[in-house]
Design an enzyme around this catalytic site. Structure first.
Site, PDB file in Angstrom:
ATOM      1  N   TYR A 151       0.850  -1.189   0.000  1.00  0.00           N
ATOM      2  CA  TYR A 151       0.000   0.000   0.000  1.00  0.00           C
ATOM      3  C   TYR A 151       0.890   1.245   0.000  1.00  0.00           C
ATOM      4  O   TYR A 151       1.997   1.222   0.546  1.00  0.00           O
ATOM      5  CB  TYR A 151      -0.898  -0.008   1.241  1.00  0.00           C
ATOM      6  N   ASN A 169     -15.401   3.700   3.257  1.00  0.00           N
ATOM      7  CA  ASN A 169     -16.178   3.293   2.082  1.00  0.00           C
ATOM      8  C   ASN A 169     -17.357   4.211   1.767  1.00  0.00           C
ATOM      9  O   ASN A 169     -17.513   4.639   0.608  1.00  0.00           O
ATOM     10  CB  ASN A 169     -16.644   1.846   2.265  1.00  0.00           C
TER      11      ASN A 169
END
Length: 403
Positions: free
Chosen positions: A91, A164
């Site tokens: 990441y 999200n």
């Protein structure tokens, strides 16, 4: 003699690793005898790799609460794909070692510094940025690193609203001026972002065409997404057929496409966009490149964009948009009050937002395996064992539940 030397070297190496691995325990034990210091349990990694290899449940001493800091008790923390990527070192964000896993979650404010005015004991708060390290029982942080959220939403909703749903909200607002009656098309529709897109778009009066992969429980997924407000749910193979033309006789072609998968079917998704439409890529779960049809760029003037919520927060944390994050969360909560809910079946746990909970067949070894979909911090249902190596290793209010 050579064999004896090798044995001594092997045991010496094992002893060194054991000493290094237990030094944090000795530090925590010494801190327990120090006045006004608190101890927390945390899932810590000291190198990158597979989660089963690098995660360890450790006891850590918390720093004192400074005048501009707060102390949180973590109530719940999810496991997202980005969390696993951070453990693996793939990441873009790589926190310094030793690091605590988890980017998202909700905590209750236990103690505030003398200069803190934005938070009070008893408030719920979530991290503002990534890399917070939410897989722990408590944390001490600067008050500016967290933001207050309402307590009248579910614990699961509070723990998962910061990434999200915010991603869904921004993508629906930042790339195309959508009006009631417009259409959005997305793949990965049954993902957390996809479900948030469906619900927020429905509240805005925007139609959604949702793409899912072929699967054994396909009808069940279709019914779930339709119940959330999706207008059309189709499979990837449908993108190549004439069924899409029938849909576009009922709704306009989409101005906005959302891609979190990649691979060849994302190219078919791009081809469905209207003139001057925009395809926003925010993930690549298929780990395959996005094919771009030349005719879509030449004859339709399609725009290709990318979105990463962490970068958006960095770019907008100061300046004219410094108060945008509270507005963002407020906009989500005001726009839809049913975010993160779905029909509950008999096999699902009541009271946990409809997410199915499955107990492990066998207690896992240390460290407990972590995978996307697990929720850390929700109380276990009666009769369900917490996913912990022992009752002593996990505090009573912190469990890992499988979804």
């Amino acid at each position: 003699m050579r064999a004896l030397r090798r044995v001594r070297q092997t045991w010496g190496s094992v002893w060194c690793r054991a000493w290094e691995g237990n030094e944090h325990q000795r530090t925590a034990q010494r801190a327990e005898g120090t006045r006004n210091l608190h101890i927390c349990s945390a899932l810590v990694y000291r190198q990158n790799g597979a989660h089963a290899d690098v995660l360890r449940l450790e006891r850590m001493a918390l720093p004192p609460v400074d005048k501009h800091c707060v102390r949180l008790k973590i109530l719940a923390a999810p496991v997202n794909p980005a969390d696993i990527n951070m453990l693996q070192g793939t990441y873009p964000i790589r926190p310094p070692f030793p690091a605590v896993g988890g980017n998202e979650g909700v905590g209750e404010v236990i103690e505030v510094g003398s200069d803190v005015t934005s938070l009070s004991p008893g408030d719920w708060a979530i991290p503002v940025g990534a890399g917070f390290g939410t897989w722990r029982t408590e944390a001490v942080c600067d008050a500016s690193d967290i933001i207050k959220v309402p307590k009248d939403i579910s614990l699961l909703g509070a723990a998962t609203i910061g990434v999200n749903p915010c991603t869904a909200y921004r993508m629906l607002h930042d790339f195309q001026p959508l009006r009631p009656g417009d259409t959005v098309i997305q793949n990965g529709a049954n993902s957390a972002v996809g479900q948030a897109v469906i619900q927020i778009a429905a509240a805005l009066g925007v139609k959604t065409i949702c793409i899912i992969r072929d699967r054994p429980n396909q009808q069940e997924v279709v019914e779930d997404l339709l119940s959330m407000g999706a207008d059309y749910v189709v499979t990837e193979e449908t993108l190549k057929g004439s069924e899409m033309e029938r849909i576009f006789q009922e709704v306009p072609r989409p101005k906005l496409g959302l891609n979190c998968v990649g691979g060849p079917y994302s190219g078919y998704l791009l081809s469905q966009l209207d003139h001057d439409g925009t395809l926003v890529t925010y993930g690549g779960m298929a780990r395959k490149p996005l094919p771009v049809p030349a005719k879509a760029l030449i004859f339709k003037n399609i725009h290709l964009r990318g979105f990463w919520l962490t970068m958006w927060k960095r770019d907008n944390r100061k300046g004219k948009h410094q108060h945008e994050t509270p507005k963002l969360l407020g906009g989500i909560l005001i726009t839809t009050t049913f975010l993160h809910t779905r029909p509950i079946r008999p096999s699902q746990a009541a009271g946990h937002g409809g997410l199915p909970l499955r107990p492990p067949a066998v207690r896992p070894p240390v460290p407990p395996p972590v995978r996307p979909g697990a929720i850390w911090g929700l109380p276990a249902r009666p009769g369900y064992d917490p996913v912990c190596p022992s009752a002593e290793a996990c505090p009573p209010h912190v469990d890992l539940l499988w979804t």
